[in-house]
Design an enzyme around this catalytic site. Structure first.
Site, PDB file in Angstrom:
ATOM      1  CE1 TYR A  62       1.132  15.393  -8.686  1.00 36.74           C
ATOM      2  CE2 TYR A  62       3.356  15.352  -7.770  1.00 36.74           C
ATOM      3  CZ  TYR A  62       2.419  14.586  -8.422  1.00 36.74           C
ATOM      4  OH  TYR A  62       2.757  13.160  -8.961  1.00 36.74           O
ATOM      5  CB  SER A 245       0.876   4.424  -5.814  1.00 27.96           C
ATOM      6  OG  SER A 245      -0.372   4.367  -5.062  1.00 27.96           O
ATOM      7  CG  LEU A 247       2.292   2.418   1.582  1.00 27.16           C
ATOM      8  CD1 LEU A 247       2.071   3.627   2.583  1.00 27.16           C
ATOM      9  CD2 LEU A 247       2.396   0.885   2.209  1.00 27.16           C
ATOM     10  N   GLY A 250      -2.644   3.862   0.246  1.00 28.03           N
ATOM     11  CA  GLY A 250      -3.027   3.770   1.599  1.00 28.03           C
ATOM     12  C   GLY A 250      -3.900   2.557   1.870  1.00 28.03           C
ATOM     13  CG  LEU A 252      -1.093  -2.529  -0.347  1.00 26.20           C
ATOM     14  CD1 LEU A 252      -0.103  -2.447  -1.405  1.00 26.20           C
ATOM     15  CD2 LEU A 252      -2.020  -3.897  -0.303  1.00 26.20           C
ATOM     16  N   GLY A 254      -4.351  -0.862   5.404  1.00 29.37           N
ATOM     17  CA  GLY A 254      -5.339  -1.471   6.329  1.00 29.37           C
ATOM     18  C   GLY A 254      -6.175  -0.356   6.852  1.00 29.37           C
ATOM     19  CE  LYS A 255      -5.030   5.667   4.641  1.00 32.46           C
ATOM     20  NZ  LYS A 255      -4.028   6.784   4.911  1.00 32.46           N
TER      21      LYS A 255
END
Length: 365
Positions: A62, A245, A247, A250, A252, A254-255
């Protein structure tokens, strides 16, 4: 940063082990050093810690997208935060990971080439140096040394298998690090039922080998693969799931369904074309994934629940999930996830989620 804060807004999980207690949320650091500067990373860590999060996950490779110039910064930033904020080390659970064979990250031990004992020892020592800490609480194999379908792949191809480092050699190297006090516990990531059981069987046969205590795999409303085979292994063998993960990168939230496709600095927009591991799995141009996301967002709206809260609450409600590993590049995003811990899903909501799952089973496997 309130160093004297004792009240925890994040519930503490059941123990990973009798001596390793972690918060139900684990803050992932893979944006530190790429999307987040040092000062931004410190602010996020301050907020997470003050919110009651004691569990932090990193990896030697990372931040992502991975590149030679930023290699190791996430561990380095986390270690600097501990020192500069003078956080008592025993109040934190630090998890990190050794990279499996890749061939693409030539700046990490030439590829890396394998998970043999030399590579594991060198990776551990380098992570300790970057984080400037005496020990790692949970050390994980980031992905298997052998061939397995992962990061968006679903079907096993027997022709793709190759000679790999034995489970015994990997456990021997990890066991030596445990004996030396460099790591406390070990886990695996992106693993299969076969791999989990082989690690457990090897440790059962040789008491000198450490036993894995966790598996860090993707788990969210769009990817429930864990429930098919790994759930039984983990339940009966007392191995906890660290769900990454939650979401779905990301989706989920909705963005990415907004008319503008989401903010320009949202990860899948900012790194479009540079982040194959994420883009191959979380691809809204796939009509099945898009329709599934819309259906889950619709459920959130129907019950007046924020989509982030719905997604996080679903993951935390799983009986085998010890902690949900999430990322945030902004303070308001972190606050959204923290507030999700207050949400409990009733049977009616769960039934609606399962109905969508039956129509769109695991589109982001």
């Amino acid at each position: 940063m309130n160093m004297n804060a004792l009240a925890m807004s994040i519930p503490v999980s059941s123990n990973l082990t009798p001596t390793l207690q972690v918060s139900k949320l684990c803050f992932g650091t893979m944006t530190f050093g790429e999307q987040n500067s040092l000062s931004e990373s410190f602010n996020l860590l301050d907020k997470a810690f003050d919110s009651g999060i004691n569990f932090f996950d990193s990896a030697e490779m990372y931040p992502v997208p991975q590149r030679a110039e930023s290699y190791g910064r996430s561990e380095e930033y986390f270690g600097r935060w501990i020192r500069e904020r003078k956080v008592a080390r025993h109040r934190l659970v630090f998890a990190t990971k050794v990279s499996g064979p890749s061939g693409q990250m030539t700046w990490i031990r030439g590829g890396p080439t394998s998970l043999d004992s030399r590579n594991i020892k060198e990776a551990i020592d380098n992570s300790l140096l970057r984080a400037q800490t005496d020990y790692i609480d949970l050390y994980q194999v980031h992905w298997p040394d052998r061939y397995v379908p992962m990061f968006g792949e679903t079907d096993y191809d027997p022709a793709s298998q190759y000679n790999h480092v034995s489970f015994e050699e990997q456990l021997d190297a990890l066991g030596r690090a445990v004996d030396a006090g460099k790591i406390r516990f070990i886990g695996v990531s992106n693993e299969t039922p076969y791999g989990v059981m082989k690690f457990l069987q090897a440790a059962e046969k040789n008491p000198a080998y450490p036993r894995i205590i966790s598996v860090q795999n993707s788990y969210n409303l769009l990817c429930r693969n864990f429930d098919s085979g790994l759930a039984e292994c983990c339940h009966l063998e007392r191995v906890k799931l660290l769900a990454y993960s939650p979401l779905a990168m990301g989706l989920l939230s909705g963005k990415y369904l907004l008319p503008d496709g989401g903010a320009a600095d949202a990860r899948l927009n900012l790194f479009r074309g540079r982040y194959s591991e994420g883009e191959s799995r979380y691809n809204l141009s796939n009509p099945t994934i898009r329709e599934a996301v819309k259906a889950y967002i619709s459920i959130a709206e129907r019950y007046d629940i924020h989509p982030v809260s719905l997604a996080i609450a679903f993951v935390l409600g799983h009986p085998l999930v010890s902690s949900a590993i999430f990322g945030a590049t902004k303070l308001w995003q972190l606050e959204q996830v923290v507030s999700a811990c207050e949400v409990k899903l009733n049977a009616e909501i769960i039934a609606d989620l399962n109905e969508v799952h039956s129509r769109f089973p695991n589109p982001c496997s």
